[in-house]
Design an enzyme around this catalytic site. Structure first.
Site, mmCIF file in Angstrom:
data_model
loop_
_atom_site.group_PDB
_atom_site.id
_atom_site.type_symbol
_atom_site.label_atom_id
_atom_site.label_comp_id
_atom_site.label_asym_id
_atom_site.label_seq_id
_atom_site.Cartn_x
_atom_site.Cartn_y
_atom_site.Cartn_z
ATOM 1 N N TYR A 200 0.822 -1.220 0.000
ATOM 2 C CA TYR A 200 0.000 0.000 0.000
ATOM 3 C C TYR A 200 0.862 1.279 0.000
ATOM 4 O O TYR A 200 0.732 2.100 -0.907
ATOM 5 C CB TYR A 200 -0.997 -0.029 1.166
ATOM 6 C CG TYR A 200 -1.765 1.263 1.301
ATOM 7 C CD1 TYR A 200 -2.772 1.606 0.400
ATOM 8 C CD2 TYR A 200 -1.468 2.178 2.319
ATOM 9 C CE1 TYR A 200 -3.463 2.813 0.512
ATOM 10 C CE2 TYR A 200 -2.155 3.370 2.436
ATOM 11 C CZ TYR A 200 -3.148 3.684 1.535
ATOM 12 O OH TYR A 200 -3.816 4.883 1.642
ATOM 13 N N LYS A 204 1.239 4.090 -3.032
ATOM 14 C CA LYS A 204 0.903 5.512 -2.861
ATOM 15 C C LYS A 204 2.116 6.379 -3.180
ATOM 16 O O LYS A 204 1.984 7.452 -3.783
ATOM 17 C CB LYS A 204 0.414 5.790 -1.431
ATOM 18 C CG LYS A 204 -0.885 5.140 -1.038
ATOM 19 C CD LYS A 204 -2.059 5.517 -1.915
ATOM 20 C CE LYS A 204 -2.649 6.874 -1.663
ATOM 21 N NZ LYS A 204 -3.870 7.129 -2.467
HETATM 22 N N1 LIG Z 1 -8.701 6.527 5.100
HETATM 23 C C1 LIG Z 1 -7.569 7.113 5.441
HETATM 24 O O1 LIG Z 1 -7.230 7.210 6.623
HETATM 25 C C2 LIG Z 1 -6.667 7.675 4.384
HETATM 26 C C3 LIG Z 1 -5.521 8.360 4.802
HETATM 27 C C4 LIG Z 1 -4.690 8.897 3.833
HETATM 28 C C5 LIG Z 1 -4.985 8.769 2.500
HETATM 29 N N2 LIG Z 1 -6.093 8.098 2.102
HETATM 30 C C6 LIG Z 1 -6.368 8.009 0.674
HETATM 31 O O2 LIG Z 1 -7.628 8.603 0.441
HETATM 32 C C7 LIG Z 1 -8.252 7.989 -0.684
HETATM 33 C C8 LIG Z 1 -9.647 7.579 -0.299
HETATM 34 O O3 LIG Z 1 -9.564 6.657 0.756
HETATM 35 P P1 LIG Z 1 -10.831 6.215 1.597
HETATM 36 O O4 LIG Z 1 -10.391 6.021 2.993
HETATM 37 O O5 LIG Z 1 -11.958 7.102 1.289
HETATM 38 O O6 LIG Z 1 -11.068 4.773 0.981
HETATM 39 P P2 LIG Z 1 -12.399 4.105 0.447
HETATM 40 O O7 LIG Z 1 -12.078 2.696 0.191
HETATM 41 O O8 LIG Z 1 -13.529 4.410 1.354
HETATM 42 O O9 LIG Z 1 -12.642 4.873 -0.914
HETATM 43 C C9 LIG Z 1 -11.972 4.560 -2.082
HETATM 44 C C10 LIG Z 1 -12.977 4.581 -3.205
HETATM 45 O O10 LIG Z 1 -12.285 4.250 -4.410
HETATM 46 C C11 LIG Z 1 -13.086 3.352 -5.120
HETATM 47 N N3 LIG Z 1 -12.270 2.492 -5.955
HETATM 48 C C12 LIG Z 1 -11.442 1.517 -5.570
HETATM 49 N N4 LIG Z 1 -10.925 0.900 -6.623
HETATM 50 C C13 LIG Z 1 -11.431 1.507 -7.715
HETATM 51 C C14 LIG Z 1 -11.277 1.316 -9.090
HETATM 52 N N5 LIG Z 1 -10.495 0.343 -9.583
HETATM 53 N N6 LIG Z 1 -11.939 2.129 -9.930
HETATM 54 C C15 LIG Z 1 -12.756 3.093 -9.455
HETATM 55 N N7 LIG Z 1 -12.957 3.305 -8.166
HETATM 56 C C16 LIG Z 1 -12.292 2.520 -7.299
HETATM 57 C C17 LIG Z 1 -13.808 2.521 -4.084
HETATM 58 O O11 LIG Z 1 -14.986 1.926 -4.624
HETATM 59 C C18 LIG Z 1 -14.085 3.547 -3.014
HETATM 60 O O12 LIG Z 1 -15.349 4.130 -3.190
HETATM 61 C C19 LIG Z 1 -7.366 6.821 -1.086
HETATM 62 O O13 LIG Z 1 -6.613 7.200 -2.209
HETATM 63 C C20 LIG Z 1 -6.469 6.619 0.128
HETATM 64 O O14 LIG Z 1 -5.223 6.095 -0.252
HETATM 65 C C21 LIG Z 1 -6.959 7.549 3.017
HETATM 66 C C1 LIG Z 2 -2.148 -2.742 17.276
HETATM 67 C C2 LIG Z 2 -3.652 -2.734 17.233
HETATM 68 C C3 LIG Z 2 -4.192 -2.848 18.606
HETATM 69 C C4 LIG Z 2 -4.195 -1.469 16.607
HETATM 70 C C5 LIG Z 2 -4.164 -1.547 15.098
HETATM 71 C C6 LIG Z 2 -4.529 -0.202 14.568
HETATM 72 C C7 LIG Z 2 -4.330 -0.166 13.060
HETATM 73 C C8 LIG Z 2 -5.393 -1.019 12.409
HETATM 74 C C9 LIG Z 2 -4.379 1.279 12.589
HETATM 75 C C10 LIG Z 2 -3.313 2.119 13.295
HETATM 76 C C11 LIG Z 2 -2.920 3.228 12.325
HETATM 77 C C12 LIG Z 2 -3.847 3.078 11.162
HETATM 78 C C13 LIG Z 2 -3.418 3.656 9.818
HETATM 79 C C14 LIG Z 2 -3.179 5.152 9.905
HETATM 80 O O1 LIG Z 2 -4.253 5.789 10.533
HETATM 81 C C15 LIG Z 2 -2.984 5.777 8.592
HETATM 82 C C16 LIG Z 2 -3.355 5.196 7.424
HETATM 83 C C17 LIG Z 2 -3.031 5.901 6.174
HETATM 84 C C18 LIG Z 2 -4.021 5.709 5.093
HETATM 85 O O2 LIG Z 2 -3.466 6.081 3.866
HETATM 86 C C19 LIG Z 2 -4.640 4.344 5.020
HETATM 87 C C20 LIG Z 2 -5.094 3.849 6.364
HETATM 88 C C21 LIG Z 2 -3.963 3.855 7.367
HETATM 89 C C22 LIG Z 2 -2.878 2.891 6.908
HETATM 90 C C23 LIG Z 2 -4.493 3.405 8.770
HETATM 91 C C24 LIG Z 2 -4.911 1.925 8.737
HETATM 92 C C25 LIG Z 2 -5.232 1.364 10.113
HETATM 93 C C26 LIG Z 2 -4.087 1.567 11.090
HETATM 94 C C27 LIG Z 2 -2.851 0.781 10.647
#
Ligand SMILES: NC(=O)c1ccc[n+]([C@@H]2O[C@H](COP(=O)([O-])OP(=O)(O)OC[C@H]3O[C@@H](n4cnc5c(N)ncnc54)[C@H](O)[C@@H]3O)[C@@H](O)[C@H]2O)c1
Ligand SMILES: CC(C)CCC[C@@H](C)[C@H]1CC[C@H]2[C@@H]3[C@H](O)C=C4C[C@@H](O)CC[C@]4(C)[C@H]3CC[C@]12C
Length: 410
Positions: A200, A204
């Site tokens: 992952y 990214k």
């Molecule tokens: N959730 C977090 O904490 C977090 C933190 C940092 C960055 N991000 C980034 O933010 C973005 C959104 O993440 P999220 O948490 O909303 O995730 P999410 O899974 O809720 O949303 C991602 C969306 O992308 C769509 N998707 C996936 N594969 C696809 C494909 N092949 N074609 C078209 N659509 C597709 C999914 O259907 C979904 O609706 C991602 O790029 C993720 O890397 C998320």
């Molecule tokens: C050790 C266990 C008790 C707790 C596990 C927590 C674990 C699932 C959480 C901790 C931190 C979380 C990630 C963090 O908030 C940031 C991101 C960046 C984003 O791009 C995607 C999601 C992610 C990786 C979170 C995923 C869940 C994590 C690892």
């Protein structure tokens, strides 16, 4: 602003517009982008909430206009997309500014579908991604969606003449690294040894690099592409599935969660509404501030407090009736490392039979157990970002959502 808003109607495309963040970006654009003329919501899975646009239960007077084909992209030499579902909805935001919302079911890994969706758009906000740190998807699939999908978006912009691209990157492009080095109150210029092994963060980092490198490329018509990348830390808020998973886990354990990580390990968190707002502002300002913003990265930040991952979650889960046990971790760290490794082994052994993907694995343990917090004002300096939601607001909204999603109102 009112006059220029009348004059110029812009077409926005949000990829991943039905995801956790994407939905908030879509709603934020509808609420707060005065120049919005058409909004294309592109996602592999269209969310049922899009239906609300038709019934008017979201934002005042919205109405259904009927099904239709996507505007013909053939002017740009792009074949018509093979998408399965499209609908046109006309949204009246304030009685004077109708916005057409087009939902497009499509796959970012399919270049022709992306190109068809991008054709004619002024701005693309690319949030679509496969967020998987639990081993649910294969590394190949993660790469295809996050890297090839992003490449397709960039190429579509270049081919069709779309000039402005905002990419949702991640803090994980920087870290935490595999060596567990803390990133304490860091900013975009803080030196840090970024080492990526997990699919992952690798994907990214590569995708972000592609986006930044594309800044300045000539798009169809000869003008330069302007790109920037936003790097959220851990996003929380309405729709956060992992928060719901933690709640359910707590319920299974009789309402108790057991501290696993020391409270001193701080984890960066940011409210989804503020992340969405930052995307909307960045997209709006890219044209006027192309020289300053083009090719830049911005951490997403707001007033959320610095806490450990578990203590932060308790801000929301506590009011829903859960309790976190232990001022210090109840299990020794070596035991967690062992359990995480065991989970990884079980995942590998069971893969031919069943998908075993628990929250705890060596990677999530390393992320949760490494301090990673940002402190920066770069987005404020470059494009005037100020958080739209205070910490109190963000907290209240999230609590209400967890309570509603889990039926746990007290
Ligand atoms: N959730 C977090 O904490 C977090 C933190 C940092 C960055 N991000 C980034 O933010 C973005 C959104 O993440 P999220 O948490 O909303 O995730 P999410 O899974 O809720 O949303 C991602 C969306 O992308 C769509 N998707 C996936 N594969 C696809 C494909 N092949 N074609 C078209 N659509 C597709 C999914 O259907 C979904 O609706 C991602 O790029 C993720 O890397 C998320
Ligand atoms: C050790 C266990 C008790 C707790 C596990 C927590 C674990 C699932 C959480 C901790 C931190 C979380 C990630 C963090 O908030 C940031 C991101 C960046 C984003 O791009 C995607 C999601 C992610 C990786 C979170 C995923 C869940 C994590 C690892």
């Amino acid at each position: 602003m009112a006059d220029s808003a009348q004059a110029q109607k812009l077409v926005y495309l949000v990829t991943g517009g039905c995801g956790f963040l994407g939905e908030h970006v879509v709603r934020m654009l509808l609420q707060r982008e005065p120049r919005l003329g058409e909004l294309r919501v592109f996602d592999q899975h269209l969310g049922p909430w899009l239906e609300e646009l038709k019934t008017g239960s979201c934002w005042g007077s919205l109405w259904w206009r009927g099904c239709g084909r996507f505007p013909n992209p053939s002017q740009a030499g792009i074949p018509t997309p093979a998408v399965e579902q499209m609908m046109l909805v006309s949204v009246h935001m304030d009685g004077s500014r109708p916005v057409r919302v087009t939902a497009i079911q499509g796959d970012v890994t399919q270049a022709h579908e992306v190109a068809a969706a991008v054709a004619g758009a002024h701005v693309v906000i690319h949030t679509a991604g496969l967020v998987d740190v639990f081993g649910r998807a294969s590394p190949k699939t993660i790469h295809e969606v996050n890297v090839q999908g992003t490449r397709n978006v960039i190429e579509a912009c270049v081919q069709t003449g779309t000039r402005f691209l905002v990419y949702t990157s991640s803090m994980e492009v920087v870290g935490p690294n595999t060596k567990g080095h803390p990133f304490y109150r860091g900013n975009e210029d803080t030196p840090y040894e970024a080492v990526h092994r997990h699919p992952y963060p690798c994907s990214k980092a590569l995708a972000e690099w592609l986006v930044l490198e594309a800044n300045g490329r000539k798009v169809r018509g000869g003008l330069p592409l302007v790109t920037c990348a936003l790097r959220p830390t851990g996003i929380y808020g309405e729709g956060h599935q992992i928060m719901r998973d933690f709640y359910r886990q707590g319920l299974r354990l009789g309402g108790w969660l057991f501290r696993a990580i020391p409270a001193s390990v701080e984890h960066g968190r940011v409210y989804v509404g503020n992340v969405a707002w930052m995307h909307v502002l960045a997209a709006r300002e890219l044209e006027q501030r192309a020289t300053l913003m083009g090719g830049q990265v911005y951490f997403c930040y707001d007033g959320s407090p610095y806490r450990s991952y578990e203590d932060f979650n308790m801000e929301f889960l506590g009011p829903c009736g859960l309790r976190l046990v232990g001022a210090r971790p109840l299990l020794p760290y070596w035991l967690l490392v062992f359990l995480a490794a065991l989970n990884a082994l079980l995942q590998w052994l069971l893969r031919p039979l069943v998908l075993y993907a628990p929250l705890l694995n060596p990677y999530t343990l390393a992320v949760a157990n490494t301090t990673f917090t940002v402190s920066t004002d770069k987005a404020q300096r470059h494009f005037g970002y100020e958080p739209l939601f205070s910490w109190e607001d963000s907290r209240t909204r999230t609590i209400l959502w967890v309570q509603a999603a889990t039926g746990s109102a007290q």
